[in-house]
Design an enzyme around this catalytic site. Structure first.
Site, PDB file in Angstrom:
ATOM      1  N   LYS A  17       1.031  -1.261   0.033  1.00  0.00           N
ATOM      2  CA  LYS A  17       0.051   0.058  -0.052  1.00  0.00           C
ATOM      3  C   LYS A  17       0.861   1.304  -0.082  1.00  0.00           C
ATOM      4  CE  LYS A  17      -2.096  -0.627   3.984  1.00  0.00           C
ATOM      5  NZ  LYS A  17      -1.454  -1.552   4.405  1.00  0.00           N
TER       6      LYS A  17
ATOM      7  N   ARG B 157      -8.929   1.859   9.068  1.00  0.00           N
ATOM      8  CA  ARG B 157      -8.287   0.074   9.365  1.00  0.00           C
ATOM      9  C   ARG B 157      -9.340  -0.337  10.267  1.00  0.00           C
ATOM     10  NH1 ARG B 157      -2.845   0.933   9.123  1.00  0.00           N
ATOM     11  NH2 ARG B 157      -1.649  -0.980   9.328  1.00  0.00           N
TER      12      ARG B 157
ATOM     13  N   ARG C 264       0.090  -7.953  13.932  1.00  0.00           N
ATOM     14  CA  ARG C 264      -0.404  -7.275  12.822  1.00  0.00           C
ATOM     15  C   ARG C 264      -1.184  -7.703  11.801  1.00  0.00           C
ATOM     16  NH1 ARG C 264       4.657  -4.585  12.031  1.00  0.00           N
ATOM     17  NH2 ARG C 264       3.935  -4.550   9.837  1.00  0.00           N
TER      18      ARG C 264
HETATM   19  P1  ADP Z   1       1.593  -1.638   7.822  1.00  0.00           P
HETATM   20  O1  ADP Z   1       2.690  -2.039   7.076  1.00  0.00           O
HETATM   21  O2  ADP Z   1       1.264  -2.922   9.010  1.00  0.00           O
HETATM   22  O3  ADP Z   1       0.211  -1.533   7.129  1.00  0.00           O
HETATM   23  P2  ADP Z   1       1.285   1.344   8.895  1.00  0.00           P
HETATM   24  O4  ADP Z   1       2.587   1.907   8.547  1.00  0.00           O
HETATM   25  O5  ADP Z   1       0.286   1.423   8.150  1.00  0.00           O
HETATM   26  O6  ADP Z   1       1.683  -0.475   8.678  1.00  0.00           O
HETATM   27  O7  ADP Z   1       0.878   1.190  10.360  1.00  0.00           O
HETATM   28  C1  ADP Z   1       1.686   0.957  11.244  1.00  0.00           C
HETATM   29  C2  ADP Z   1       1.181   0.955  12.841  1.00  0.00           C
HETATM   30  O8  ADP Z   1       0.616   2.172  13.023  1.00  0.00           O
HETATM   31  C3  ADP Z   1       0.052  -0.186  12.856  1.00  0.00           C
HETATM   32  O9  ADP Z   1       0.392  -1.596  13.037  1.00  0.00           O
HETATM   33  C4  ADP Z   1      -0.975   0.670  14.015  1.00  0.00           C
HETATM   34  O10 ADP Z   1      -0.171   0.395  15.457  1.00  0.00           O
HETATM   35  C5  ADP Z   1      -0.718   1.975  13.688  1.00  0.00           C
HETATM   36  N1  ADP Z   1      -2.054   2.596  12.727  1.00  0.00           N
HETATM   37  C6  ADP Z   1      -1.836   3.045  11.570  1.00  0.00           C
HETATM   38  N2  ADP Z   1      -2.822   3.435  11.252  1.00  0.00           N
HETATM   39  C7  ADP Z   1      -3.749   3.261  11.886  1.00  0.00           C
HETATM   40  C8  ADP Z   1      -5.194   3.344  12.087  1.00  0.00           C
HETATM   41  N3  ADP Z   1      -5.885   3.943  11.122  1.00  0.00           N
HETATM   42  N4  ADP Z   1      -5.769   3.004  13.252  1.00  0.00           N
HETATM   43  C9  ADP Z   1      -5.059   2.689  14.282  1.00  0.00           C
HETATM   44  N5  ADP Z   1      -3.872   2.382  14.297  1.00  0.00           N
HETATM   45  C10 ADP Z   1      -3.119   2.663  13.036  1.00  0.00           C
END
Ligand code: ADP
Length: 185
Positions: free
Chosen positions: A14, A89, A142
């Site tokens: 993504k 999310r 995750r």
């Molecule tokens: P990934 O590669 O797991 O998709 P992201 O960079 O999108 O990782 O997100 C990393 C972390 O940030 C998530 O595991 C969560 O803890 C937090 N996070 C990101 N976006 C959200 C959201 N919309 N709601 C809650 N937590 C979030």
């Protein structure tokens, strides 16, 4: 006008694809994960509150991310479109966003891209990435959180006829080409 939401498991690509498309279209790429990581690095109040959740692979509480997205979508640079990556999310965040966009009269042409990648490929990609929250135990959590809380959004947006599925298990260039076809169509 390009307004896109990227769905997809951790490791689906993504972030990379959202960034490439945002660059192509000259619109902001809004990644809640990036914003949270930056806040944690700077130890801002948001970062301090988010730290524990992120390092355990849990979602941070809605009020933190909802507020940050609301503020971000008030910035002037979103006027000609945006790409949201990592938000919503979970269903409660999607309802919040629906309401927010309705207030802004811009809910009509938001499309949701689901990047599909098989589980074994996701795990291999994440283990190879080496981010602070990328150790095996946290990655497993995750992926679990994704299945429990985020995957239901696929049906949520399919029911609203906003969903477009793209095969994320191709080369970066092939995925980008497919995505550009989608947003031009
Ligand atoms: P990934 O590669 O797991 O998709 P992201 O960079 O999108 O990782 O997100 C990393 C972390 O940030 C998530 O595991 C969560 O803890 C937090 N996070 C990101 N976006 C959200 C959201 N919309 N709601 C809650 N937590 C979030």
């Amino acid at each position: 006008m390009t307004r896109l939401i990227f769905l997809g498991a951790p490791g689906a690509g993504k972030g990379t694809q959202a960034q490439t498309l945002a660059h192509h279209r000259n619109i902001p790429h809004i990644s809640t994960g990036d914003i949270l990581r930056q806040a944690m690095q700077r130890q801002t109040p948001l970062g301090v509150k988010a730290q524990d959740y992120v390092s355990r692979g849990e979602l941070v509480p809605d009020e933190l991310v909802n507020d940050l997205v609301e503020e971000r979508l008030d910035e002037p640079d979103v006027e000609h479109g945006w790409i949201l990556d990592g938000f919503p999310r979970k269903v409660s965040q999607a309802s919040f966003l629906d309401e927010l966009l309705q207030q802004k009269h811009s809910d009509r042409n938001v499309r949701v891209i689901n990047l599909e990648v098989p589980d074994d490929v996701l795990m291999a990609r994440l283990l190879g990435r080496g981010r602070a929250d990328d150790n095996e135990e946290v990655i497993r959590r995750r992926l679990e959180v994704y299945r429990e809380q985020t995957a239901p959004l696929i049906d949520y947006y399919r029911d609203r006829q906003q969903l477009v599925c793209v095969n994320g298990n191709q080369s970066l260039e092939e995925v980008t080409a497919e995505l550009l076809d989608v947003i031009d169509s």
